[in-house]
Write an enzyme that holds these catalytic residues in place. Structure first.
Site, PDB file in Angstrom:
ATOM      1  N   ASP A 193      -1.560  -0.842   2.397  1.00 34.24           N
ATOM      2  CA  ASP A 193      -1.322   0.198   3.394  1.00 34.24           C
ATOM      3  C   ASP A 193       0.034   0.861   3.194  1.00 34.24           C
ATOM      4  OD1 ASP A 193      -2.058   1.398   6.143  1.00 34.24           O
ATOM      5  OD2 ASP A 193      -0.060   0.555   6.492  1.00 34.24           O
ATOM      6  N   GLU A 247      -2.820   2.891  -0.745  1.00 35.26           N
ATOM      7  CA  GLU A 247      -2.854   4.067   0.134  1.00 35.26           C
ATOM      8  C   GLU A 247      -1.582   4.856  -0.153  1.00 35.26           C
ATOM      9  OE1 GLU A 247      -3.157   5.286   4.856  1.00 35.26           O
ATOM     10  OE2 GLU A 247      -1.855   3.652   4.221  1.00 35.26           O
TER      11      GLU A 247
END
Length: 562
Positions: A193, A247
């Site tokens: 993330d 990401e």
């Protein structure tokens, strides 16, 4: 094909209104039949849920709302038995304010070793009353919160998500241990993330108006690559190497590709493509720039239309401005859902035909729209609250899924009947019968309210046997993607078919997408493999003769055989 599961909203096995891991287990046969190769789970860890689980309190524990560590291990094993691998989220930039490290840091006070794992600083001003910097949060507002002893701590997201100091060896060791913890339990990969944000310039300068590549104080710092090289070494140390997926939101394609070098991550999300409007020139440019960025490093590109943060395609593509950006989200934006669904169907065939990895967010295969009329008191997303109520937030794409036409929760909870092909004799239902202790919670409302009308008509049950449904289109596309040799290699070549048309070949398969306002002639072909809408025949043709379709309608896509 990787399918994203937002556990809170996928399926609820115990009736408490929140999706859980045993709920996912009951639906594994559905994912198998859809054609899923891997499931990416958003965080299922212990968390206060200040940001949908991205505020992790304990990486080695499953949040009680979702189940137990044993449930996770069983889910991973059962999915593997169906040929489905598991990818889990790791959030390196920050932890929860309830994490043991942060609680210890607050208790230990200024100058303590515990605080060195985070970014605690004195404030500016005569009495330290001003934050150390004027950095702006990804969730709007400031990035510093003051604690009772006078120091401030950094949080690039919500105050409940204190940023970690990646210059500290404890932080690096802990995350490498977390990777091993999950790899040892059968997880096949990690989704990283906010992968371009963990490292900060230790001098904490303000963000300059212009800066050299790698010169931003907290985005895309060069030091990040040593971290991900170490993670890759952990992933590669297993007999079956594990995958790392980043990401990475970066406009600079060359900087983006640096994360995909052979000793770093295996792939990264393609946010550029997801944010583009429904426009042939824009999408063609994004496809080419994506292929160009990945080619030098030999990494597979990824294609994705939405995720748990982004307005669903059916809604987005029905708007006058069909692009996506967080800054532009507003309440009351008009949408033509019929137009949006036509375009979303065509976009599904476009992405499935491109070389690389395809990601599908749960519910997009049902053509679910964004739920835009949630009651104000039901909203939970910090993006909404930190915008002063201007941004509707991300809750609209996180509403619990509909599995059946009717029922109190449209099959999301156990008190509703399941779709016909997901009955109690299905292997996925093993061990989750009505006498399970967790069933005591039956009757709780879903954590976000489902629409009272229209939701059941888009359910799995309603679409299961409809050959014209969005679900049928996805199943057919994924089956062809798996069975057609031309769609399994890297062959790709553009066709020039007009400025409003995207057309390319993959071996003997042609994909053509009409983004214009009028029908266009189809390229030469001898077989129609799949279409997102009914095709047109030449109106001047002899009606007594057999003719292949000759025209592609507006906002439609087709896969053809040359």
């Amino acid at each position: 094909m990787i399918y994203q599961v937002y556990p809170r909203s996928f399926a609820d096995s115990d009736g408490d209104g929140t999706g859980d891991l045993n709920g996912v287990r009951t639906r594994l046969p559905y994912l198998r039949d859809l054609g899923v190769d891997a499931i990416w789970f958003t965080p299922w860890y212990a968390s206060p849920l200040a940001d949908g689980g991205y505020d992790v309190a304990d990486y080695r524990a499953i949040d009680p709302a979702f189940g137990t560590l044993a449930d996770a291990e069983e889910l991973i094993a059962e999915a593997a038995g169906l040929g489905i691998r598991t990818i889990v989220d790791v959030v390196p930039n920050h932890v929860s304010g309830e994490h043991a490290w942060f609680r210890a840091a607050l208790a230990a006070g200024p100058g303590s070793p515990e605080r060195e794992r985070f970014w605690f600083r004195e404030g500016r001003g005569e009495h330290g009353e001003l934050p150390p910097t004027d950095w702006v949060s990804s969730f709007a507002g400031g990035t510093w919160t003051r604690v009772p002893d006078g120091q401030w701590y950094l949080h690039l997201f919500a105050p409940e998500q204190p940023d970690l100091n990646w210059n500290h060896p404890d932080v690096r060791r802990e995350h490498e241990d977390v990777l091993r913890f999950w790899f040892d339990r059968g997880v096949a990969g990690i989704r990283v993330d906010s992968a371009s944000m963990p490292v900060k310039d230790p001098g904490l300068p303000e963000v300059p108006e212009t800066y050299e590549a790698g010169g931003h104080p907290f985005i895309d710092r060069d030091e990040l690559h040593d971290i991900y090289r170490a993670w890759r070494a952990v992933a590669d140390s297993y007999a079956e190497p594990q995958v790392l997926v980043g990401e990475i939101w970066l406009d600079d394609r060359q900087r983006f590709a640096r994360y995909l070098r052979p000793d770093e991550m295996h792939s990264a999300f393609n946010f550029d493509f997801m944010g583009r409007p429904w426009d042939a020139k824009e999408l063609r440019e994004s496809i080419q720039s994506t292929l160009d960025a990945h080619a030098p490093v030999g990494a597979p590109p990824t294609w994705v239309l939405s995720n748990h943060d982004v307005t669903r395609p059916v809604t987005r593509y029905g708007r006058q401005d069909s692009a996506f950006s967080f800054a532009a989200k507003r309440f009351g934006t008009p949408t033509d859902l019929a137009l949006g669904e036509r375009r979303a169907r065509a976009a599904a065939l476009l992405t499935a035909a491109l070389p690389g990895a395809l990601y599908v967010y749960q519910g997009d295969e049902l053509g679910l729209p964004e739920v835009e009329d949630l009651p104000p008191e039901a909203l939970q997303d910090p993006m909404h609250f930190r915008s002063g109520g201007v941004d509707p937030g991300r809750d609209g794409c996180r509403v619990p899924l509909p599995w059946t036409r009717s029922g109190r929760t449209f099959g999301f909870g156990p008190d509703d009947p399941g779709p016909d092909d997901l009955g109690p004799d299905d292997p996925g239902q093993a061990g989750l019968g009505p006498d399970e202790p967790g069933q005591a919670g039956v009757g709780a409302p879903t954590w976000l309210p489902q629409p009272a009308t229209g939701w059941g008509e888009r359910s799995v049950e309603a679409q299961e046997r409809d050959p014209g449904s969005v679900l049928a289109l996805y199943r057919a596309a994924l089956a062809l993607r798996r069975s057609e040799p031309a769609l399994r290699d890297e062959d790709f070549a553009w066709l020039d078919h007009g400025e409003d048309v995207i057309a390319f070949t993959r071996g003997d398969v042609v994909c053509v997408v009409n983004l214009g306002s009028a029908p266009v002639p189809l390229p030469d072909h001898h077989e129609v493999l799949l279409t997102s809408a009914d095709l047109d025949t030449d109106p001047s043709a002899d009606p007594s003769a057999t003719h292949l379709p000759s025209h592609l309608p507006a906002d439609a896509a087709a896969w053809l055989r040359r």
